[in-house]
Design a protein around this motif. Structure first.
Motif, PDB file in Angstrom:
ATOM      1  N   LEU A 168       4.158   8.906   8.712  1.00  0.00           N
ATOM      2  CA  LEU A 168       5.549   8.456   8.495  1.00  0.00           C
ATOM      3  C   LEU A 168       6.519   9.471   8.630  1.00  0.00           C
ATOM      4  O   LEU A 168       7.822   9.299   9.003  1.00  0.00           O
ATOM      5  N   ALA A 169       6.239  10.738   8.031  1.00  0.00           N
ATOM      6  CA  ALA A 169       7.134  11.641   8.330  1.00  0.00           C
ATOM      7  C   ALA A 169       7.361  12.195   9.954  1.00  0.00           C
ATOM      8  O   ALA A 169       8.408  12.642  10.284  1.00  0.00           O
ATOM      9  N   THR A 170       6.209  12.035  10.728  1.00  0.00           N
ATOM     10  CA  THR A 170       6.494  12.141  12.230  1.00  0.00           C
ATOM     11  C   THR A 170       7.380  10.993  12.628  1.00  0.00           C
ATOM     12  O   THR A 170       8.012  11.598  13.818  1.00  0.00           O
ATOM     13  N   VAL A 171       7.234  10.052  12.278  1.00  0.00           N
ATOM     14  CA  VAL A 171       8.236   8.783  12.743  1.00  0.00           C
ATOM     15  C   VAL A 171       9.543   9.081  12.619  1.00  0.00           C
ATOM     16  O   VAL A 171      10.344   8.742  13.458  1.00  0.00           O
ATOM     17  N   ALA A 172       9.704   9.566  11.331  1.00  0.00           N
ATOM     18  CA  ALA A 172      11.168   9.789  10.877  1.00  0.00           C
ATOM     19  C   ALA A 172      11.579  11.106  11.565  1.00  0.00           C
ATOM     20  O   ALA A 172      12.746  11.518  11.303  1.00  0.00           O
ATOM     21  N   CYS A 173      10.597  12.041  11.846  1.00  0.00           N
ATOM     22  CA  CYS A 173      11.087  13.358  12.662  1.00  0.00           C
ATOM     23  C   CYS A 173      11.793  14.332  11.622  1.00  0.00           C
ATOM     24  O   CYS A 173      12.662  15.081  11.954  1.00  0.00           O
ATOM     25  N   PHE A 174      10.984  14.243  10.327  1.00  0.00           N
ATOM     26  CA  PHE A 174      11.137  15.070   9.118  1.00  0.00           C
ATOM     27  C   PHE A 174      10.578  16.618   9.533  1.00  0.00           C
ATOM     28  O   PHE A 174       9.319  16.437   9.081  1.00  0.00           O
ATOM     29  N   PHE A 175      10.966  17.409  10.165  1.00  0.00           N
ATOM     30  CA  PHE A 175      10.191  18.601  10.753  1.00  0.00           C
ATOM     31  C   PHE A 175       9.754  19.421   9.372  1.00  0.00           C
ATOM     32  O   PHE A 175       8.690  19.889   9.496  1.00  0.00           O
ATOM     33  N   GLY A 196       0.693  -1.131  -0.119  1.00  0.00           N
ATOM     34  CA  GLY A 196       0.092  -0.140  -0.022  1.00  0.00           C
ATOM     35  C   GLY A 196       0.764   1.391   0.061  1.00  0.00           C
ATOM     36  O   GLY A 196       0.481   2.410   0.102  1.00  0.00           O
ATOM     37  N   ASN A 197       2.152   1.197  -0.188  1.00  0.00           N
ATOM     38  CA  ASN A 197       2.806   2.371  -0.073  1.00  0.00           C
ATOM     39  C   ASN A 197       2.923   3.109  -1.625  1.00  0.00           C
ATOM     40  O   ASN A 197       3.361   2.310  -2.387  1.00  0.00           O
ATOM     41  N   THR A 198       3.124   4.366  -1.477  1.00  0.00           N
ATOM     42  CA  THR A 198       3.466   5.197  -2.665  1.00  0.00           C
ATOM     43  C   THR A 198       4.800   5.234  -2.733  1.00  0.00           C
ATOM     44  O   THR A 198       5.501   4.988  -1.789  1.00  0.00           O
ATOM     45  N   VAL A 199       5.215   6.169  -3.820  1.00  0.00           N
ATOM     46  CA  VAL A 199       6.674   6.489  -3.848  1.00  0.00           C
ATOM     47  C   VAL A 199       6.965   7.292  -2.772  1.00  0.00           C
ATOM     48  O   VAL A 199       8.135   7.028  -1.975  1.00  0.00           O
ATOM     49  N   LEU A 200       6.163   8.357  -2.234  1.00  0.00           N
ATOM     50  CA  LEU A 200       6.377   9.111  -1.156  1.00  0.00           C
ATOM     51  C   LEU A 200       6.419   8.254   0.161  1.00  0.00           C
ATOM     52  O   LEU A 200       7.431   8.502   0.808  1.00  0.00           O
ATOM     53  N   HIS A 201       5.760   7.383   0.297  1.00  0.00           N
ATOM     54  CA  HIS A 201       5.665   6.406   1.389  1.00  0.00           C
ATOM     55  C   HIS A 201       7.272   5.801   1.539  1.00  0.00           C
ATOM     56  O   HIS A 201       7.673   5.732   2.621  1.00  0.00           O
ATOM     57  N   GLU A 202       7.663   5.527   0.456  1.00  0.00           N
ATOM     58  CA  GLU A 202       8.898   4.716   0.545  1.00  0.00           C
ATOM     59  C   GLU A 202      10.191   5.503   0.773  1.00  0.00           C
ATOM     60  O   GLU A 202      10.957   5.210   1.648  1.00  0.00           O
ATOM     61  N   ALA A 203      10.083   6.818   0.572  1.00  0.00           N
ATOM     62  CA  ALA A 203      11.011   7.591   0.742  1.00  0.00           C
ATOM     63  C   ALA A 203      11.132   8.014   2.215  1.00  0.00           C
ATOM     64  O   ALA A 203      12.083   8.274   3.003  1.00  0.00           O
ATOM     65  N   LEU A 204       9.807   8.119   2.562  1.00  0.00           N
ATOM     66  CA  LEU A 204       9.702   8.534   4.063  1.00  0.00           C
ATOM     67  C   LEU A 204      10.201   7.465   4.995  1.00  0.00           C
ATOM     68  O   LEU A 204      10.794   7.691   5.955  1.00  0.00           O
ATOM     69  N   SER A 254      -2.672   7.897  14.057  1.00  0.00           N
ATOM     70  CA  SER A 254      -2.464   9.254  14.456  1.00  0.00           C
ATOM     71  C   SER A 254      -1.080   9.562  14.473  1.00  0.00           C
ATOM     72  O   SER A 254      -0.172   8.958  15.079  1.00  0.00           O
ATOM     73  N   PRO A 255      -0.901  10.574  13.856  1.00  0.00           N
ATOM     74  CA  PRO A 255       0.579  11.304  13.921  1.00  0.00           C
ATOM     75  C   PRO A 255       1.003  11.956  15.368  1.00  0.00           C
ATOM     76  O   PRO A 255       2.147  11.515  15.660  1.00  0.00           O
ATOM     77  N   VAL A 256      -0.116  12.096  15.986  1.00  0.00           N
ATOM     78  CA  VAL A 256       0.193  12.482  17.448  1.00  0.00           C
ATOM     79  C   VAL A 256       0.681  11.490  18.239  1.00  0.00           C
ATOM     80  O   VAL A 256       1.744  11.425  19.093  1.00  0.00           O
ATOM     81  N   HIS A 257       0.050  10.341  18.088  1.00  0.00           N
ATOM     82  CA  HIS A 257       0.682   8.929  18.661  1.00  0.00           C
ATOM     83  C   HIS A 257       1.830   8.623  18.418  1.00  0.00           C
ATOM     84  O   HIS A 257       2.625   8.232  19.005  1.00  0.00           O
ATOM     85  N   ALA A 258       2.051   8.801  17.122  1.00  0.00           N
ATOM     86  CA  ALA A 258       3.719   8.436  16.575  1.00  0.00           C
ATOM     87  C   ALA A 258       4.715   9.440  17.205  1.00  0.00           C
ATOM     88  O   ALA A 258       5.606   8.718  17.486  1.00  0.00           O
ATOM     89  N   GLU A 303      14.992  12.062   3.787  1.00  0.00           N
ATOM     90  CA  GLU A 303      14.140  13.595   3.921  1.00  0.00           C
ATOM     91  C   GLU A 303      14.265  14.332   2.731  1.00  0.00           C
ATOM     92  O   GLU A 303      13.092  15.085   2.488  1.00  0.00           O
ATOM     93  N   SER A 304      15.380  14.693   2.086  1.00  0.00           N
ATOM     94  CA  SER A 304      15.548  15.451   1.074  1.00  0.00           C
ATOM     95  C   SER A 304      14.724  14.574  -0.308  1.00  0.00           C
ATOM     96  O   SER A 304      13.891  15.908  -0.895  1.00  0.00           O
ATOM     97  N   LEU A 305      14.723  13.700  -0.457  1.00  0.00           N
ATOM     98  CA  LEU A 305      13.773  13.197  -1.502  1.00  0.00           C
ATOM     99  C   LEU A 305      12.468  13.206  -1.075  1.00  0.00           C
ATOM    100  O   LEU A 305      11.441  13.676  -1.993  1.00  0.00           O
ATOM    101  N   ALA A 306      12.003  13.217  -0.019  1.00  0.00           N
ATOM    102  CA  ALA A 306      10.653  13.139   0.370  1.00  0.00           C
ATOM    103  C   ALA A 306      10.165  14.588   0.456  1.00  0.00           C
ATOM    104  O   ALA A 306       8.868  14.542  -0.319  1.00  0.00           O
ATOM    105  N   PHE A 307      10.947  15.614   0.717  1.00  0.00           N
ATOM    106  CA  PHE A 307      10.442  16.749   0.549  1.00  0.00           C
ATOM    107  C   PHE A 307      10.345  17.539  -0.820  1.00  0.00           C
ATOM    108  O   PHE A 307       9.307  18.122  -1.399  1.00  0.00           O
ATOM    109  N   ASP A 308      11.377  16.980  -1.730  1.00  0.00           N
ATOM    110  CA  ASP A 308      11.095  17.290  -3.124  1.00  0.00           C
ATOM    111  C   ASP A 308       9.921  16.706  -3.756  1.00  0.00           C
ATOM    112  O   ASP A 308       9.336  17.171  -4.540  1.00  0.00           O
ATOM    113  N   LEU A 309       9.433  15.416  -3.226  1.00  0.00           N
ATOM    114  CA  LEU A 309       8.131  14.769  -3.974  1.00  0.00           C
ATOM    115  C   LEU A 309       7.156  15.649  -3.338  1.00  0.00           C
ATOM    116  O   LEU A 309       5.966  15.672  -3.992  1.00  0.00           O
ATOM    117  N   LEU A 310       6.988  16.145  -2.201  1.00  0.00           N
ATOM    118  CA  LEU A 310       6.141  16.429  -1.622  1.00  0.00           C
ATOM    119  C   LEU A 310       5.828  18.034  -2.309  1.00  0.00           C
ATOM    120  O   LEU A 310       4.511  18.355  -2.722  1.00  0.00           O
TER     121      LEU A 310
END
Length: 678
Positions: free
Chosen positions: A249-256, A206-214, A280-284, A219-226
């Motif tokens: 996923l961004a919360t788990v990775a702590c990509f501010f 169920g992962n998209t390209v963005l999911h895989e990067a995160l 929930s991202p808050v739970h993450a 981080e840099s690739l994920a931001f470019d995709l965003l």
């Protein structure tokens, strides 16, 4: 610094040569590119390699057609060329295969590995940039082809973090759209463009390209995709099969940076796409113990402090469950009302603290709602009920010693069970002992079935009960917990149903009978093979040589006791073969202590016999005696623990048996079990 005229001539000459070499290198590069371009044009123009509509490869080929294809699997030489970043070598291999096998271009690029990878997948996995661009130029539809795991080439590139390759392809997806559609590709939605479909495409997880990067921390690739996906905000709401969104996923990775951008877009399009679903991202942020991330999320979405997961638990529930003190204090400081929110089981955060044994968090939560008696879950249980169920002794001791919480001690839940009933039901012997020693606990209380705690223990204990269950029953008996006479009819029918089968005792009886027989055999043989042997002549012929030695008397008495005890046990156990369950129980109660006596005296007889034959070498005899006595004491300790009357309700005996009881709980690990399910 000054140069002479000769030096200037030399320098000028060197610079000219360097410029000439650079020009030559550039010219050669241009020539190679031009040659490569002509070869590619020839490949595309070659009738043998053409892409006529009759040769178009669509995504809805049946499995039968693929399996029947003679050239379905990859050519080994072309596979090897794809693993190397050598464009000319790949074109050479492509030309050779097309000429030798007379295959059209689409048929060649349709070939896959055993895992369903195309040549583009292979080149992408190794980040062979030039080869990737060549294949995409020749067969752009391969960008949408998935392998056996549902991965497109972009998934593979994003997972590995090959940012330059990913962005080069992503930014040029629009250029490949016409070629892709003309070769049979059809998106799921008629209105979807090829770039849009490809960025939304999900693999088997169920992962998209963005999911895989995160997920893989790029981080840099994920931001470019965003930045690309902000034009398609719906894709930001996609969940994988674990229910994880890009923000989670961004919360788990702590990509501010990614978190801020995602939050801005989610807030902007919330009216259009609704609330964010999934985990929930808050739970993450709490699970990662990142207060800074939590602060960023709650600053932009303060209402998410009430975000509930699939079990109805708020972020405060999660923080309490983990024992995350800093997180608990931060959340309570933001909104103290979260302390009174329930999950789907009716658990307040303080129930969660009790179930996990976090006394310090119970104290923290009591400051925000001191009347804890009002906080009951769906079963009508307070925090002491939950601690008793989960086996958290530290919480029970804290409540018993806190005057403000004394009202909880004898509270009943909806089934009428007190904390003592629940501790018994879940077989927590140490906790049952702690409750029964406290004078504030009413041992006579009945639940809705009319049972005391001891009634429950005797009703639900199994025939092949564990030692943990026996210790629980022992603690209740020693405390003098009464039984309800009116419940005896129900208990008797329950017990009778369990006593119908003797299968549980057959193995036990047969094992004891075997041991008793072995002891009798050994001790019988020892009676005729005396230590030191016999006199072979004189008046004492046939008599034991060591007869007058005091240790020999110990040997004789111990061996005799061991033999007759084991014989008595064997005869007793024969009666157990008659099949009467009550008779089986009586014989077991009789045989077990006698067999213990037989084993202990046989050990002592062995010790005495060995000492006798080594008595002339004092140091060896004494060393053996000490060693044997140590093991004998250990044996007797086990025997005493097995038969010590720890269930006696006499006050003195209860005090004496307390420490052996605690030792048995510790040794058997009966205090480490928890019944709380995460």
């Amino acid at each position: 610094m000054s140069f002479s005229e000769d030096d200037m001539v030399v320098i000028t000459s060197l610079v000219s040569e360097e410029i000439d070499r650079a020009r030559q290198t550039r010219w050669e590069r241009i020539q190679r590119r031009e040659k490569r371009r002509r070869r590619m044009e020839q490949l595309k123009a070659n009738p043998n390699l053409g892409t006529s509509s009759s040769q178009s490869i669509t995504l809805d080929h049946s499995l039968e057609e693929e399996n029947n294809s003679t050239h379905r699997f990859m050519d080994l030489d072309l596979y090897r060329a794809a693993t190397k970043d050598d464009v000319d070598g790949f074109i050479d291999a492509l030309e050779r295969i097309s000429n030798e096998k007379e295959l059209p271009l689409l048929a060649i690029f349709e070939q896959v590995s055993p895992s369903g990878n195309t040549y583009l997948h292979i080149a992408a996995s190794l980040n062979n940039f030039k080869t990737v661009l060549l294949i995409v130029d020749l067969a752009p539809w391969l960008l949408s082809t998935k392998n056996s795991k549902g991965d497109t080439p972009l998934h593979i590139l994003a997972r590995a973090g090959y940012e330059n390759t990913v962005m080069r392809l992503v930014l040029n997806l629009k250029c490949y759209e016409h070629s892709t559609f003309s070769n049979g590709y059809k998106p799921e939605s008629e209105s979807a463009t090829f770039p849009l479909w490809l960025m939304r495409s999900q693999n088997e997880e169920g992962n998209t390209v963005l999911h895989e990067a995160l997920i893989h921390g790029h981080e840099s690739l994920a931001f470019d995709l965003l930045l690309v996906l902000v034009k398609d905000p719906e894709a930001l709401y996609y969940l994988n099969k674990e229910g994880k969104s890009a923000l989670y996923l961004a919360t788990v990775a702590c990509f501010f940076v990614c978190i801020n951008l995602l939050l801005d877009k989610i807030i902007e399009f919330e009216s259009q796409f609704g609330k964010l679903k999934g985990k929930s991202p808050v739970h993450a942020a709490i699970m990662m113990r990142k207060i800074a991330v939590l602060a960023v999320i709650l600053k932009k979405k303060p209402d998410w402090i009430h975000f509930q997961d699939e079990e109805g638990r708020t972020p405060l529930h999660c923080a309490v469950f983990m024992g995350y003190v800093e997180g608990v204090r931060y959340l309570l400081g933001k909104n103290a009302s979260t302390a009174t929110e329930r999950d789907k089981d009716g658990f307040f955060p303080i129930h969660m603290a009790s179930a996990k044994g976090h006394v310090h968090l119970i104290q923290e939560l009591l400051q925000h709602w001191p009347n804890v008696r009002e906080m009951q879950n769906n079963k009508g249980q307070n925090i002491l009920h939950v601690a008793a169920t989960s086996g958290k002794l530290n919480v029970v001791n804290y409540i018993l010693k806190t005057p403000e919480l004394q009202s909880l001690v004898n509270d009943k839940d909806k089934d009428g069970n007190t904390p003592l009933h629940l501790a018994t039901l879940h077989w927590h012997p140490k906790l049952v002992s702690a409750l029964t020693w406290d004078k504030k606990v009413d041992l006579r209380l009945l639940n809705n079935d009319g049972l005391t705690a001891l009634d429950i223990a005797e009703c639900y204990i199994e025939n092949s009960s564990t030692f943990r269950q026996r210790l629980t029953w022992t603690a209740l008996k020693a405390a003098g917990v009464p039984q309800n006479p009116k419940a005896k009819v129900e208990k008797q029918s329950f017990i009778q149903s369990k006593l119908q089968s003797t299968d549980n005792y057959k193995v036990r009886v047969n094992t004891l009978l075997l041991v008793a027989t072995l002891v009798a055999t050994v001790t019988f043989a020892a009676g005729f093979t005396m230590p030191g042997s016999y006199n072979s002549s004189g008046e004492d012929q046939g008599m034991a040589i060591m007869l007058k030695h005091s240790i020999f008397l110990v040997f004789i008495f111990c061996n005799t006791i061991a033999m007759y005890s084991s014989i008595f046990v064997a005869v007793t156990l024969i009666w157990a073969q008659l099949g009467d369950i009550h008779l089986v129980l009586i014989t077991l109660r009789t045989a077990l202590p006698l067999l213990g006596v037989a084993l202990a005296t046989m050990s002592l007889a062995f010790l005495a016999g060995i000492y006798l034959v080594m008595s002339k070498l004092n140091w060896l005899a004494n060393a053996f005696m000490i060693m044997g006595l140590v093991f004998l004491v250990a044996l007797l300790s086990l025997y005493i623990f097995l038969w010590f009357p720890m269930s006696s309700s006499y006050r003195i005996m209860r005090y004496v048996s307390y420490f052996p009881f605690c030792l048995l709980v510790l040794v058997t690990g009966s205090e480490d079990d928890s019944d709380f399910e995460e």
